[in-house]
Design an enzyme around this catalytic site. Sequence first.
Site, PDB file in Angstrom:
ATOM      1  N   HIS A  96       0.843  -1.192   0.000  1.00 35.50           N
ATOM      2  CA  HIS A  96       0.000   0.000   0.000  1.00 35.50           C
ATOM      3  C   HIS A  96       0.880   1.244   0.000  1.00 35.50           C
ATOM      4  O   HIS A  96       1.867   1.319   0.732  1.00 35.50           O
ATOM      5  CB  HIS A  96      -0.902  -0.009   1.238  1.00 35.50           C
ATOM      6  CG  HIS A  96      -1.605   1.285   1.502  1.00 35.50           C
ATOM      7  ND1 HIS A  96      -2.400   1.908   0.555  1.00 35.50           N
ATOM      8  CD2 HIS A  96      -1.639   2.083   2.605  1.00 35.50           C
ATOM      9  CE1 HIS A  96      -2.888   3.026   1.065  1.00 35.50           C
ATOM     10  NE2 HIS A  96      -2.434   3.159   2.302  1.00 35.50           N
ATOM     11  N   HIS A  98       1.000   4.542   1.208  1.00 38.43           N
ATOM     12  CA  HIS A  98       0.273   5.223   2.269  1.00 38.43           C
ATOM     13  C   HIS A  98       0.269   6.737   2.074  1.00 38.43           C
ATOM     14  O   HIS A  98       1.313   7.377   2.026  1.00 38.43           O
ATOM     15  CB  HIS A  98       0.917   4.882   3.622  1.00 38.43           C
ATOM     16  CG  HIS A  98       0.199   5.452   4.793  1.00 38.43           C
ATOM     17  ND1 HIS A  98      -0.305   4.664   5.811  1.00 38.43           N
ATOM     18  CD2 HIS A  98      -0.106   6.723   5.132  1.00 38.43           C
ATOM     19  CE1 HIS A  98      -0.877   5.444   6.716  1.00 38.43           C
ATOM     20  NE2 HIS A  98      -0.758   6.699   6.323  1.00 38.43           N
ATOM     21  N   HIS A 141       4.063   0.048   2.558  1.00 38.69           N
ATOM     22  CA  HIS A 141       4.109  -1.066   3.497  1.00 38.69           C
ATOM     23  C   HIS A 141       3.078  -2.105   3.123  1.00 38.69           C
ATOM     24  O   HIS A 141       2.101  -1.832   2.421  1.00 38.69           O
ATOM     25  CB  HIS A 141       3.842  -0.575   4.928  1.00 38.69           C
ATOM     26  CG  HIS A 141       2.490   0.071   5.115  1.00 38.69           C
ATOM     27  ND1 HIS A 141       1.376  -0.634   5.476  1.00 38.69           N
ATOM     28  CD2 HIS A 141       2.095   1.367   4.995  1.00 38.69           C
ATOM     29  CE1 HIS A 141       0.340   0.191   5.571  1.00 38.69           C
ATOM     30  NE2 HIS A 141       0.750   1.415   5.281  1.00 38.69           N
ATOM     31  N   HIS A 143       0.119  -4.513   4.762  1.00 37.38           N
ATOM     32  CA  HIS A 143      -0.739  -4.333   5.929  1.00 37.38           C
ATOM     33  C   HIS A 143      -0.399  -5.305   7.047  1.00 37.38           C
ATOM     34  O   HIS A 143      -0.949  -5.203   8.146  1.00 37.38           O
ATOM     35  CB  HIS A 143      -2.216  -4.415   5.529  1.00 37.38           C
ATOM     36  CG  HIS A 143      -2.765  -3.089   5.136  1.00 37.38           C
ATOM     37  ND1 HIS A 143      -3.155  -2.782   3.869  1.00 37.38           N
ATOM     38  CD2 HIS A 143      -2.923  -1.937   5.845  1.00 37.38           C
ATOM     39  CE1 HIS A 143      -3.551  -1.523   3.805  1.00 37.38           C
ATOM     40  NE2 HIS A 143      -3.417  -0.995   4.996  1.00 37.38           N
ATOM     41  N   HIS A 423      -5.802   4.555  19.600  1.00 35.72           N
ATOM     42  CA  HIS A 423      -5.852   3.919  18.295  1.00 35.72           C
ATOM     43  C   HIS A 423      -5.581   4.929  17.176  1.00 35.72           C
ATOM     44  O   HIS A 423      -6.329   5.906  17.053  1.00 35.72           O
ATOM     45  CB  HIS A 423      -7.228   3.299  18.062  1.00 35.72           C
ATOM     46  CG  HIS A 423      -7.619   2.264  19.067  1.00 35.72           C
ATOM     47  ND1 HIS A 423      -7.108   0.992  19.055  1.00 35.72           N
ATOM     48  CD2 HIS A 423      -8.467   2.327  20.129  1.00 35.72           C
ATOM     49  CE1 HIS A 423      -7.637   0.290  20.052  1.00 35.72           C
ATOM     50  NE2 HIS A 423      -8.444   1.080  20.725  1.00 35.72           N
ATOM     51  N   HIS A 426      -6.544   5.397  10.168  1.00 31.37           N
ATOM     52  CA  HIS A 426      -6.113   5.805   8.833  1.00 31.37           C
ATOM     53  C   HIS A 426      -7.245   5.595   7.841  1.00 31.37           C
ATOM     54  O   HIS A 426      -7.894   4.548   7.848  1.00 31.37           O
ATOM     55  CB  HIS A 426      -4.892   4.993   8.402  1.00 31.37           C
ATOM     56  CG  HIS A 426      -4.456   5.232   6.983  1.00 31.37           C
ATOM     57  ND1 HIS A 426      -4.343   6.492   6.428  1.00 31.37           N
ATOM     58  CD2 HIS A 426      -4.085   4.353   5.998  1.00 31.37           C
ATOM     59  CE1 HIS A 426      -3.927   6.386   5.172  1.00 31.37           C
ATOM     60  NE2 HIS A 426      -3.780   5.109   4.886  1.00 31.37           N
ATOM     61  N   HIS A 428      -7.852   5.455   3.757  1.00 37.57           N
ATOM     62  CA  HIS A 428      -7.257   5.422   2.425  1.00 37.57           C
ATOM     63  C   HIS A 428      -8.024   6.370   1.509  1.00 37.57           C
ATOM     64  O   HIS A 428      -9.199   6.656   1.724  1.00 37.57           O
ATOM     65  CB  HIS A 428      -7.325   4.005   1.849  1.00 37.57           C
ATOM     66  CG  HIS A 428      -6.463   3.013   2.553  1.00 37.57           C
ATOM     67  ND1 HIS A 428      -5.846   1.967   1.902  1.00 37.57           N
ATOM     68  CD2 HIS A 428      -6.098   2.885   3.852  1.00 37.57           C
ATOM     69  CE1 HIS A 428      -5.157   1.236   2.760  1.00 37.57           C
ATOM     70  NE2 HIS A 428      -5.303   1.785   3.965  1.00 37.57           N
ATOM     71  N   HIS A 478      -9.223   2.043   9.000  1.00 37.82           N
ATOM     72  CA  HIS A 478      -8.789   1.017   9.941  1.00 37.82           C
ATOM     73  C   HIS A 478      -7.835   1.569  10.976  1.00 37.82           C
ATOM     74  O   HIS A 478      -7.219   2.627  10.794  1.00 37.82           O
ATOM     75  CB  HIS A 478      -8.111  -0.139   9.189  1.00 37.82           C
ATOM     76  CG  HIS A 478      -6.861   0.239   8.460  1.00 37.82           C
ATOM     77  ND1 HIS A 478      -5.614   0.160   9.030  1.00 37.82           N
ATOM     78  CD2 HIS A 478      -6.667   0.715   7.198  1.00 37.82           C
ATOM     79  CE1 HIS A 478      -4.702   0.557   8.151  1.00 37.82           C
ATOM     80  NE2 HIS A 478      -5.311   0.901   7.036  1.00 37.82           N
ATOM     81  N   CYS A 479      -7.707   0.827  12.061  1.00 30.23           N
ATOM     82  CA  CYS A 479      -6.672   1.128  13.045  1.00 30.23           C
ATOM     83  C   CYS A 479      -5.329   0.739  12.456  1.00 30.23           C
ATOM     84  O   CYS A 479      -5.188  -0.341  11.875  1.00 30.23           O
ATOM     85  CB  CYS A 479      -6.931   0.354  14.330  1.00 30.23           C
ATOM     86  SG  CYS A 479      -5.691   0.638  15.617  1.00 30.23           S
ATOM     87  N   HIS A 480      -4.326   1.609  12.605  1.00 26.57           N
ATOM     88  CA  HIS A 480      -3.016   1.327  12.021  1.00 26.57           C
ATOM     89  C   HIS A 480      -2.103   0.548  12.958  1.00 26.57           C
ATOM     90  O   HIS A 480      -0.914   0.382  12.668  1.00 26.57           O
ATOM     91  CB  HIS A 480      -2.327   2.604  11.545  1.00 26.57           C
ATOM     92  CG  HIS A 480      -1.637   2.429  10.229  1.00 26.57           C
ATOM     93  ND1 HIS A 480      -0.524   1.630  10.074  1.00 26.57           N
ATOM     94  CD2 HIS A 480      -1.920   2.894   8.992  1.00 26.57           C
ATOM     95  CE1 HIS A 480      -0.145   1.640   8.811  1.00 26.57           C
ATOM     96  NE2 HIS A 480      -0.982   2.398   8.130  1.00 26.57           N
ATOM     97  N   ILE A 481      -2.636   0.062  14.057  1.00 25.73           N
ATOM     98  CA  ILE A 481      -1.917  -0.940  14.839  1.00 25.73           C
ATOM     99  C   ILE A 481      -2.191  -2.281  14.174  1.00 25.73           C
ATOM    100  O   ILE A 481      -3.338  -2.728  14.107  1.00 25.73           O
ATOM    101  CB  ILE A 481      -2.386  -0.927  16.309  1.00 25.73           C
ATOM    102  CG1 ILE A 481      -1.998   0.409  16.974  1.00 25.73           C
ATOM    103  CG2 ILE A 481      -1.789  -2.102  17.083  1.00 25.73           C
ATOM    104  CD1 ILE A 481      -2.538   0.585  18.379  1.00 25.73           C
ATOM    105  N   HIS A 484      -4.365  -4.868  15.800  1.00 24.88           N
ATOM    106  CA  HIS A 484      -5.782  -4.513  15.909  1.00 24.88           C
ATOM    107  C   HIS A 484      -6.489  -4.702  14.568  1.00 24.88           C
ATOM    108  O   HIS A 484      -7.647  -5.128  14.533  1.00 24.88           O
ATOM    109  CB  HIS A 484      -5.934  -3.079  16.408  1.00 24.88           C
ATOM    110  CG  HIS A 484      -5.425  -2.867  17.799  1.00 24.88           C
ATOM    111  ND1 HIS A 484      -5.461  -1.642  18.434  1.00 24.88           N
ATOM    112  CD2 HIS A 484      -4.873  -3.737  18.686  1.00 24.88           C
ATOM    113  CE1 HIS A 484      -4.939  -1.767  19.647  1.00 24.88           C
ATOM    114  NE2 HIS A 484      -4.571  -3.019  19.821  1.00 24.88           N
ATOM    115  N   PHE A 489     -10.398  -4.544  13.386  1.00 24.53           N
ATOM    116  CA  PHE A 489     -10.661  -3.115  13.567  1.00 24.53           C
ATOM    117  C   PHE A 489     -10.595  -2.412  12.209  1.00 24.53           C
ATOM    118  O   PHE A 489      -9.597  -1.795  11.868  1.00 24.53           O
ATOM    119  CB  PHE A 489      -9.623  -2.537  14.535  1.00 24.53           C
ATOM    120  CG  PHE A 489      -9.960  -1.172  15.100  1.00 24.53           C
ATOM    121  CD1 PHE A 489     -10.760  -0.268  14.430  1.00 24.53           C
ATOM    122  CD2 PHE A 489      -9.439  -0.789  16.331  1.00 24.53           C
ATOM    123  CE1 PHE A 489     -11.050   0.978  14.954  1.00 24.53           C
ATOM    124  CE2 PHE A 489      -9.709   0.455  16.880  1.00 24.53           C
ATOM    125  CZ  PHE A 489     -10.524   1.338  16.183  1.00 24.53           C
TER     126      PHE A 489
END
Length: 551
Positions: A96, A98, A141, A143, A423, A426, A428, A478-481, A484, A489
């Site tokens: 992706h 980002h 990166h 995912h 959290h 992000h 897209h 989505h959560c970028h952790i 998660h 998430f």
Amino acid sequence: MFNLILIASFISSINAAAIVSRSQSYPLSQRDVLGPKTTLTVANKVIAPDGFGRPATLVNGVFPGPLISAQKGDDFAIEVANQLTDTSMFTSTSVHWHGLYQNGTSFADGTSSVTQCPIAPNNSYVHTFSAQNQAGTFWYHSHYSCDGLRGPLVIYDPQDPMAHMYDVDDASTVITLADWYHTAATVLRYVIGNTASSTLVNGLGRYAGGPMSDLSVISVEQGKRYRMRLISMSCDPNFQFSIDGHNLTIIEADGQLTEPLVVDQLQIFAGQRYSVVLVADRPADNYWIRNLPNTANASFVGGTNSAILRYKGAPKTEPTTVNTTSTNPLQETNLHTLVNPGAPGIPEYGKADINLNLEVSVDGGNFLINNVTFTAPTVPVLLQILSGAQDPSQLMPNESVIILEANKVVELTLSTTGPGGPHPIHLHGHSFDVVQSAGNSTFNYANPVRRDVVSAGSLGQQMVIRWVTDNSGPWFLHCHIDWHLEAGFAVVMAESIADTRANMGQAPETWSQLCPAYNALTPLQLGGGGLNSYEAAANISTNLYPPPPLA
């Protein structure tokens, strides 16, 4: 007994404790720099960025991946070639880009299950897109990037309106911040609440109790001003970043120029980026660069969570500077967008064209958004739309796709009722205006910061963002952790479904071939370790997610 030997062997392969040589690490001054038309080869390799050797998933054999450098207005053609072979980790991948909007090229967003299928081993895919006159600090990166597939991407603006504030802005001033794990992500994804082994700055760091391995050195010359582009490639923790004895002037957040803001420390969440101007006006010496994660017992003992700022003429020794308490830390509400400030629509809460409320909760380690856990569909959402799906009931995953009309102002309120925060959220396909920052009671519609990752805060807090639906296609929120996201998430914002095909350019033939190649893989060919990964996780913790289906 044979199975126990296999499991022990598997654990050993992902926790190889041998200290390996750093001779293959590259000095910052020799960082690989690629252009906008290039090839990224994704393959496995053993590295030891903090002195602990382990197999990893790397781009062109290095971590972080090479810098992709472009000029504003350039077209991109980036081939991702998959040469992954280590089945203890995932062998299929996607990349992706980002922060890049992909307006008209949603097929190039690189999001598995949303805009494409993963790239199968021994296959490649050329991502062709334009950055639509975007400029700033971005990154690329997978995912599921905790095994190493992360790298910087910078689009330089020859007419940068902030150019008068700095003298140097090149590969040597791109600073990547990352967490690093001594165990493969395919094992750790089953462990609820795992913690990073170390923090890396430009790919080097130390772990508690480990060797005094090399640290990254950022070189400066007295009297010069440096635009340092900070990129958080974190899978989980946020960082408190500072440089002893120096202020930092923020001029960019997530690809958007900001009014200059002087701070002495900034908190940066997973996926976020900041450009800061550092004036090298201190005596020629060595100064600690500090990057403290929000994890238990994190410190700077032994040079952990640190790098070195070294002035020209200073001795090649580690700094002796002292950490001081911040007196002027970054507060997000003090950031204001420089160009075209102001959130779209009527400047009152709840007065947008579309008002969404998403509530995040936790059940047994899994995350739910409005009581639904995201599960990856077998057919990517974009392909579903192009095949004629128009109604929410037709789009999978059910209740995780939100349909938005074209050219509407959206106001999204996201609140958290469970643990695991803060959290980083992000979206897209867009930047958005942060009209309410988490933990703050005030709203700002006049000149809020505009960015693409924002903290949603922790238990009992909320954040509010606005954007315009001017980019048809399915966009991941989505959560970028990473852990998660793995635990559900996420939702998909499907904008202007009826216009998606008409507004999308011609996708490469190789894009349509991704799903057949991926779907033909056997479970073993997909990698991930299967039950062996789960058994390895059980040796680490008893607090686990359910085992894989193959169990």
